[in-house]
Design an enzyme around this catalytic site. Structure first.
Site, PDB file in Angstrom:
ATOM      1  CG  ASP A 174      -7.795  -1.848  21.450  1.00 36.46           C
ATOM      2  OD1 ASP A 174      -6.775  -2.566  21.341  1.00 36.46           O
ATOM      3  OD2 ASP A 174      -7.816  -0.798  22.106  1.00 36.46           O
ATOM      4  CD  GLN A 191      -3.886  10.505  25.110  1.00 35.62           C
ATOM      5  OE1 GLN A 191      -3.872  11.335  26.010  1.00 35.62           O
ATOM      6  NE2 GLN A 191      -4.210  10.808  23.871  1.00 35.62           N
ATOM      7  CB  VAL A 217      -2.347   6.472  20.388  1.00 34.30           C
ATOM      8  CG1 VAL A 217      -2.321   7.160  19.029  1.00 34.30           C
ATOM      9  CG2 VAL A 217      -1.914   5.019  20.257  1.00 34.30           C
ATOM     10  CG  HIS A 243      -8.018   6.706  21.562  1.00 33.69           C
ATOM     11  ND1 HIS A 243      -6.879   7.458  21.779  1.00 33.69           N
ATOM     12  CD2 HIS A 243      -7.869   5.582  22.299  1.00 33.69           C
ATOM     13  CE1 HIS A 243      -6.063   6.811  22.597  1.00 33.69           C
ATOM     14  NE2 HIS A 243      -6.647   5.673  22.930  1.00 33.69           N
ATOM     15  CG  HIS A 275     -10.488   2.804  25.018  1.00 37.88           C
ATOM     16  ND1 HIS A 275      -9.721   1.856  24.367  1.00 37.88           N
ATOM     17  CD2 HIS A 275      -9.651   3.820  25.329  1.00 37.88           C
ATOM     18  CE1 HIS A 275      -8.470   2.292  24.297  1.00 37.88           C
ATOM     19  NE2 HIS A 275      -8.409   3.481  24.871  1.00 37.88           N
TER      20      HIS A 275
END
Length: 116
Positions: free
Chosen positions: A31, A95, A97, A101, A103
């Site tokens: 990230d 969220q 994006v 995904h 993390h």
């Protein structure tokens, strides 16, 4: 066709990213705004907007993402001490994006729920 997300552009090599894992189904990248000493995102190559958009045919991919989370945690030295796994969904879920995904965060004592 919708515009490509930043994650699709990283996966396609249009934007640089620091990859820590890659296979035919997903990638794991560091990230760029880490919330912990170790902060990696596991991202499917298939551009699924969020976990809410998973379809029955994505069953194996969803399981694969979690197995990669485990592999990344081990690779990054987090497995013994513990780590946090977070999937944000939608605007109110944090969220930012619209590409699923996961993390993986650790490397220090994490407190609270959902934040590092």
């Amino acid at each position: 066709m919708a515009d490509k997300t930043i994650f699709s552009r990283i996966i396609d090599g249009e934007i640089p990213g620091t990859f820590v894992y890659q296979d035919e189904h997903c990638v794991a990248i560091r990230d760029i705004q880490p919330a912990a000493p170790v902060h990696v995102m596991v991202i499917p190559r298939k551009p699924i907007p969020s976990i809410a958009h998973l379809e029955p045919e994505d069953h194996a991919l969803a399981g694969h993402l979690l197995m990669v989370v485990k592999k990344v945690a081990q690779q990054e030295g987090l497995a013994e001490r513990g780590y946090r796994v977070v999937i944000n969904v939608g605007d109110e879920g944090g969220q930012t994006v619209p590409h699923l995904h996961v993390h993986v965060m650790g490397g220090r004592q994490l407190t609270g729920h959902g934040t590092a």
